[in-house]
Design a protein around this motif. Structure first.
Motif, PDB file in Angstrom:
ATOM      1  N   ALA A 128       0.243  24.390  -8.897  1.00  0.00           N
ATOM      2  CA  ALA A 128      -0.304  23.786  -7.450  1.00  0.00           C
ATOM      3  C   ALA A 128       0.698  22.530  -7.225  1.00  0.00           C
ATOM      4  N   LEU A 129       1.165  22.047  -6.185  1.00  0.00           N
ATOM      5  CA  LEU A 129       1.719  20.854  -6.068  1.00  0.00           C
ATOM      6  C   LEU A 129       1.213  19.750  -5.299  1.00  0.00           C
ATOM      7  N   ILE A 130       1.127  18.594  -5.647  1.00  0.00           N
ATOM      8  CA  ILE A 130       0.599  17.360  -4.893  1.00  0.00           C
ATOM      9  C   ILE A 130       1.809  16.554  -4.907  1.00  0.00           C
ATOM     10  N   VAL A 131       2.158  16.052  -3.753  1.00  0.00           N
ATOM     11  CA  VAL A 131       2.901  14.931  -3.496  1.00  0.00           C
ATOM     12  C   VAL A 131       2.169  13.756  -3.032  1.00  0.00           C
ATOM     13  N   SER A 132       2.565  12.546  -4.093  1.00  0.00           N
ATOM     14  CA  SER A 132       1.602  11.461  -4.006  1.00  0.00           C
ATOM     15  C   SER A 132       2.542  10.225  -4.076  1.00  0.00           C
ATOM     16  N   HIS A 133       2.088   8.964  -4.401  1.00  0.00           N
ATOM     17  CA  HIS A 133       3.012   7.907  -4.433  1.00  0.00           C
ATOM     18  C   HIS A 133       2.975   7.104  -5.785  1.00  0.00           C
ATOM     19  N   GLY A 134       4.199   6.473  -5.822  1.00  0.00           N
ATOM     20  CA  GLY A 134       4.313   5.656  -7.165  1.00  0.00           C
ATOM     21  C   GLY A 134       3.319   4.676  -7.261  1.00  0.00           C
ATOM     22  N   GLY A 135       2.817   4.011  -8.433  1.00  0.00           N
ATOM     23  CA  GLY A 135       1.786   3.145  -8.588  1.00  0.00           C
ATOM     24  C   GLY A 135       0.492   3.896  -8.634  1.00  0.00           C
ATOM     25  N   SER A 136       0.274   5.111  -8.135  1.00  0.00           N
ATOM     26  CA  SER A 136      -0.647   5.989  -8.167  1.00  0.00           C
ATOM     27  C   SER A 136      -0.801   6.980  -9.277  1.00  0.00           C
ATOM     28  N   ILE A 137       0.413   7.787  -9.217  1.00  0.00           N
ATOM     29  CA  ILE A 137       0.736   8.699  -9.954  1.00  0.00           C
ATOM     30  C   ILE A 137       0.600   8.222 -11.622  1.00  0.00           C
ATOM     31  N   GLU A 138       1.346   7.370 -11.917  1.00  0.00           N
ATOM     32  CA  GLU A 138       1.406   6.825 -13.419  1.00  0.00           C
ATOM     33  C   GLU A 138      -0.145   6.667 -13.905  1.00  0.00           C
ATOM     34  N   PRO A 139      -0.984   5.545 -13.545  1.00  0.00           N
ATOM     35  CA  PRO A 139      -2.150   5.507 -13.876  1.00  0.00           C
ATOM     36  C   PRO A 139      -2.805   6.831 -14.247  1.00  0.00           C
ATOM     37  N   THR A 140      -2.908   7.610 -13.009  1.00  0.00           N
ATOM     38  CA  THR A 140      -3.526   9.084 -13.193  1.00  0.00           C
ATOM     39  C   THR A 140      -3.262   9.604 -14.438  1.00  0.00           C
ATOM     40  N   LEU A 141      -1.715  10.092 -14.575  1.00  0.00           N
ATOM     41  CA  LEU A 141      -1.077  10.765 -15.441  1.00  0.00           C
ATOM     42  C   LEU A 141      -1.618  10.059 -16.959  1.00  0.00           C
ATOM     43  N   VAL A 142      -1.858   8.861 -17.101  1.00  0.00           N
ATOM     44  CA  VAL A 142      -2.432   8.297 -18.344  1.00  0.00           C
ATOM     45  C   VAL A 142      -3.711   8.583 -18.438  1.00  0.00           C
ATOM     46  N   SER A 143      -4.470   8.452 -17.435  1.00  0.00           N
ATOM     47  CA  SER A 143      -6.076   8.988 -17.307  1.00  0.00           C
ATOM     48  C   SER A 143      -6.339  10.461 -17.676  1.00  0.00           C
ATOM     49  N   CYS A 144      -5.079  11.306 -17.419  1.00  0.00           N
ATOM     50  CA  CYS A 144      -5.245  12.947 -17.498  1.00  0.00           C
ATOM     51  C   CYS A 144      -4.961  13.085 -19.201  1.00  0.00           C
ATOM     52  N   LEU A 145      -4.192  12.218 -19.793  1.00  0.00           N
ATOM     53  CA  LEU A 145      -3.928  12.537 -21.068  1.00  0.00           C
ATOM     54  C   LEU A 145      -3.933  11.232 -21.802  1.00  0.00           C
ATOM     55  N   PRO A 146      -5.237  10.667 -22.132  1.00  0.00           N
ATOM     56  CA  PRO A 146      -5.276   9.283 -22.666  1.00  0.00           C
ATOM     57  C   PRO A 146      -4.938   9.174 -24.136  1.00  0.00           C
ATOM     58  N   ASP A 147      -4.645  10.317 -24.754  1.00  0.00           N
ATOM     59  CA  ASP A 147      -4.316  10.276 -26.355  1.00  0.00           C
ATOM     60  C   ASP A 147      -2.902  10.462 -26.437  1.00  0.00           C
ATOM     61  N   ALA A 148      -2.097  10.850 -25.289  1.00  0.00           N
ATOM     62  CA  ALA A 148      -0.742  10.941 -25.434  1.00  0.00           C
ATOM     63  C   ALA A 148       0.058   9.682 -25.978  1.00  0.00           C
ATOM     64  N   ASP A 149       1.244   9.892 -26.546  1.00  0.00           N
ATOM     65  CA  ASP A 149       2.213   8.573 -26.761  1.00  0.00           C
ATOM     66  C   ASP A 149       2.676   8.083 -25.439  1.00  0.00           C
TER      67      ASP A 149
END
Length: 185
Positions: A128-149
């Protein structure tokens, strides 16, 4: 396994042209076309309700199946508009802010819920594709993978930058960050 591609919208018009006709600049449309050649296929396409996000998906070469209202990642008292550009390690900073459990954590959780719902809507082996906005994608990405480096992820997302997230067994498992060509006209 399913996968989710999330992209920031294309460059928009500036100055007197802003708000007239298309929200994207001519350069933004051309850049989205170039980036779109390598994307997909997608079984489902969702954008924010913002015209610039909808137009970006179309310029990427994909019809929009649905739009959603996405809360802003800029939360007064926590993160102001475009703060992330001044941070040397933005994803590490986002992880710290999310760990505080404030408004940004709630916004990231809401986006993560939407991202999860969208990717679950596609059959196994599809994306699937989502088109979104800067400032929203970044924290969500961190939230999706909280244990990543998070220190390895580099700078905040510019126009048309994005991430492909693998989704297995009901959770996001890996991130593959993609940077768009230079967005300078």
């Amino acid at each position: 396994m399913q996968w989710l591609e999330v992209r920031r919208h294309a460059p928009t018009k500036k100055g007197a042209a802003r708000g007239r006709g298309s929200h994207l600049s001519a350069h933004g449309v051309a850049l989205a076309r170039a980036v779109g050649v390598g994307l997909g296929p997608f079984a489902h396409v969702v954008t924010s309700a913002s015209p610039r996000a909808i137009e970006t998906a179309v310029a990427l070469g994909w019809a929009v199946d649905d739009t959603v209202v996405l809360p802003s990642g800029y939360v007064a008292g926590e993160i102001e508009h475009h703060d992330q550009w001044a941070w040397p390690r933005p994803y590490v900073r986002y992880a710290e802010l999310i760990a505080n459990g404030g408004g940004l954590a709630a916004v990231a959780a809401e986006h993560r819920r939407i991202w999860t719902e969208v990717v679950r809507s596609v059959p196994d082996g599809n994306g699937a594709l989502i088109v979104s906005h800067g400032g929203s994608i970044e924290p969500t990405l961190v939230s999706c993978l909280p244990d990543a480096d998070h220190s390895l992820w580099g700078k905040a997302f510019g126009h048309l930058d994005g991430v492909r997230l693998d989704f297995e067994d009901g959770r996001f498992t890996r991130a593959h960050l993609h940077r768009a060509p230079s967005t300078r006209a």
